[in-house]
Design an enzyme around this catalytic site. Structure first.
Site, mmCIF file in Angstrom:
data_model
loop_
_atom_site.group_PDB
_atom_site.id
_atom_site.type_symbol
_atom_site.label_atom_id
_atom_site.label_comp_id
_atom_site.label_asym_id
_atom_site.label_seq_id
_atom_site.Cartn_x
_atom_site.Cartn_y
_atom_site.Cartn_z
ATOM 1 C CG LEU A 1 -1.989 -1.019 1.450
ATOM 2 C CD1 LEU A 1 -2.979 -1.316 2.962
ATOM 3 C CD2 LEU A 1 -2.768 -1.398 0.372
ATOM 4 C CG ASP A 2 0.387 3.957 -3.148
ATOM 5 O OD1 ASP A 2 1.302 3.797 -3.806
ATOM 6 O OD2 ASP A 2 -0.793 5.016 -3.288
ATOM 7 C CE LYS A 3 6.351 8.311 4.510
ATOM 8 N NZ LYS A 3 7.062 8.706 5.199
ATOM 9 C CG HIS B 1 0.808 5.199 -7.183
ATOM 10 N ND1 HIS B 1 1.229 5.089 -6.172
ATOM 11 C CD2 HIS B 1 2.269 6.476 -7.218
ATOM 12 C CE1 HIS B 1 2.783 5.581 -5.394
ATOM 13 N NE2 HIS B 1 2.691 5.781 -6.933
ATOM 14 C CE LYS C 1 -2.400 7.077 -3.419
ATOM 15 N NZ LYS C 1 -1.416 7.349 -2.807
#
Ligand code: URA
Length: 237
Positions: free
Chosen positions: A100-102, A185, A188
């Protein structure tokens, strides 16, 4: 297996540290001190270092509510990692299943079961992942249709059909989206492709596994037998 290897695998220390501990008489097997690092022990035996149990565990499975701000990696020089959040872990070979992204929160499976991870991450298996999302911009039926049809996010092919459920729509909108891939991503970029900026992203499920609503960001627990069976059944299909 050798006593020093078992202790090393269970994260008691490096091979040389473990050997020293054994030779110093700090290690017991079924309550009896053992001073030979090469002593053969069975997986079922109770192994302790100064009273703390390091008995053998083969596979571990944790559900973590990843908070924003930590990275989905095993080690990082600067940032807190998702493994730093699991101090009770026994195995030293745990890893997060996917990233998962930060700044993304939510469900992350942490395990050392490579076979299960491989299945869940395989692009051919199309495991559903559902996210709660808050975006800047209105969401309409056209967006639902566009997500269903597949979006151009700059890859060779459009995204696979995704399910968009709009909860609220306005200047800021809230929705749930289910995708069957895991491109970099991806969520997004999908919203970006329809002119919306993701402001908040939280994964709430992966395959049959749902984030336990009683967990708060940063908290974790072992998977239940039922949860594990549910995932294992998916592999068999
Ligand atoms: N999609 C994203 O854009 N980010 C994530 O962290 C997960 C899915």
């Amino acid at each position: 297996m050798r006593l020093d290897k078992l202790l090393c695998d269970m994260g008691a220390g490096s091979r040389s540290q473990v050997k020293q501990m054994i030779r110093k008489g700090l290690v017991t097997v079924d309550g009896e001190p053992v001073r030979r690092p090469e002593e053969q022990v069975e997986k079922e035996q109770r192994v302790c270092v100064e009273g703390k149990s390091f008995s053998y565990v083969d596979l571990e499975y944790y559900m973590l509510y990843k908070p924003a701000g930590c990275v989905s990696a095993c080690t990082d020089k600067r940032c807190q990692t998702v493994l730093d959040l699991i101090p009770d872990r026994k195995r030293k070979d745990l890893f997060p299943v996917g990233r998962l992204d930060k700044d993304t929160e939510g469900l992350l499976l942490i395990t050392n079961d490579g076979k299960l991870a491989h299945f869940l991450l395989s692009p051919r298996r199309h495991v559903d992942k559902t996210y709660k999302v808050r975006v800047r911009g209105e969401l309409t039926k056209d967006h639902v249709e566009a997500f269903r049809e597949g979006l151009d996010i700059g890859e060779e092919r459009p995204t696979l059909p995704a399910l968009l459920k709009i909860h609220t729509s306005g200047e800021i909108s809230e929705a749930e989206v289910t995708i069957r891939e895991g491109k970099y991503h991806q969520v997004k970029r999908m919203f970006q492709a329809v002119g919306c900026e993701v402001l908040y992203l939280k994964r709430i499920s992966m395959g049959s596994l749902r984030l336990d609503e009683s967990l708060r960001p940063g908290e974790y627990r072992a998977l239940t037998k039922e949860e594990l069976l549910g995932l294992q059944k998916e592999i068999e299909v």
